[in-house]
Write an enzyme that holds these catalytic residues in place. Structure first.
Site, PDB file in Angstrom:
ATOM      1  N   ASP A  35       0.723  -1.201   0.070  1.00 21.91           N
ATOM      2  CA  ASP A  35       0.086  -0.062  -0.055  1.00 21.91           C
ATOM      3  C   ASP A  35       0.796   1.110  -0.182  1.00 21.91           C
ATOM      4  O   ASP A  35       2.042   1.368   0.662  1.00 21.91           O
ATOM      5  CB  ASP A  35      -0.914  -0.017   1.322  1.00 21.91           C
ATOM      6  N   HIS A  86      -5.817   2.623  -4.605  1.00 19.77           N
ATOM      7  CA  HIS A  86      -5.778   2.809  -2.937  1.00 19.77           C
ATOM      8  C   HIS A  86      -6.582   4.221  -2.417  1.00 19.77           C
ATOM      9  O   HIS A  86      -6.097   4.714  -1.410  1.00 19.77           O
ATOM     10  CB  HIS A  86      -4.344   2.512  -2.399  1.00 19.77           C
ATOM     11  N   HIS A  90      -5.742   9.226   0.084  1.00 18.70           N
ATOM     12  CA  HIS A  90      -5.504   8.186   1.463  1.00 18.70           C
ATOM     13  C   HIS A  90      -6.098   8.954   2.511  1.00 18.70           C
ATOM     14  O   HIS A  90      -5.931   9.074   3.689  1.00 18.70           O
ATOM     15  CB  HIS A  90      -3.883   7.946   1.650  1.00 18.70           C
ATOM     16  N   HIS A 181       3.965  -2.081   3.228  1.00 17.28           N
ATOM     17  CA  HIS A 181       3.805  -0.827   2.584  1.00 17.28           C
ATOM     18  C   HIS A 181       5.166  -0.498   1.927  1.00 17.28           C
ATOM     19  O   HIS A 181       6.146  -0.826   2.338  1.00 17.28           O
ATOM     20  CB  HIS A 181       3.558   0.274   3.709  1.00 17.28           C
TER      21      HIS A 181
END
Length: 210
Positions: A35, A86, A90, A181
């Site tokens: 991510d 994503h 964010h 990540h």
């Protein structure tokens, strides 16, 4: 109107066809996901590491980052990995109106699709915060909502050795979707130790299925 998030307990009751948390497959495969990228320093080195072990993965990209580094988006796809959505900035989606949540999803998807010239069909909510209404909308949009079954906890910026120990002391099982990540490099050091172990255990490292 703000849309509240789904609790952890309720999330576990949602059918896998609506919110994918794990794959049940006859083959011993793990699904690594990353991510918050792409990151100009970390992502290229991570791609090289995955190549070293002939491992495939899925990258859930933040739209603003994808827009800033389109060449990395292209490179991820070129190396055979899945490029996924994503959100654009964010943000914590449950704090936004339903319309603003869809705008976050759609804007990021449009950025990725404009770079790769093909649909972006996987989405993961920032921080894994989902709402029922958004899940139903994703289903209608033919976008696959993806969560995870194992969290590396690398976002806590702990030493890579801690990540390695946690994942080896609590072994993964076939079909696990593992959260990492690629906005910091601790994942690279940890995975350089974990990938050969998982492969010796008989696991394939695969990207998310279409």
């Amino acid at each position: 109107m703000r849309v509240s998030g789904i609790s952890r307990v309720l999330r576990g009751l949602i059918p896998q066809s609506i919110l994918r948390r794990k794959y049940s497959s006859g083959e011993p495969a793990l699904y690594l996901t990353f991510d918050d990228g792409p990151h100009p320093d970390v992502t290229p080195r991570l791609l090289d590491l995955l190549d070293k072990y002939n491992a495939k993965a899925s990258f859930f990209l933040i739209g603003v980052n994808a827009k800033q580094y389109p060449e990395l988006v292209t490179e991820i796809a070129k190396r055979g990995h899945t490029v996924a959505n994503h959100s654009y900035q964010h943000l914590a989606l449950p704090k936004l109106s339903y319309e603003a949540q869809l705008a976050e999803i759609n804007q990021s998807g449009q950025v990725i699709e404009s770079i790769l010239r093909k649909p972006c069909i996987h989405f993961r909510a920032p921080r894994g915060q989902w709402s029922f209404r958004v899940l139903l909308s994703l289903r209608n949009m033919k976008v696959k909502a993806v969560h995870w079954s194992r969290d590396s906890m690398d976002y806590q910026k702990v030493e890579p050795a801690v990540i390695v120990k946690n994942l080896l002391d609590n072994p993964l099982t076939a079909g696990d979707i593992v959260l990492f990540h690629d906005d910091n490099d601790c994942c690279i050091t940890a995975l350089d130790q974990l990938l050969p172990v998982w492969q010796q255990q008989g696991f394939q490292l695969k990207s998310l299925e279409a």
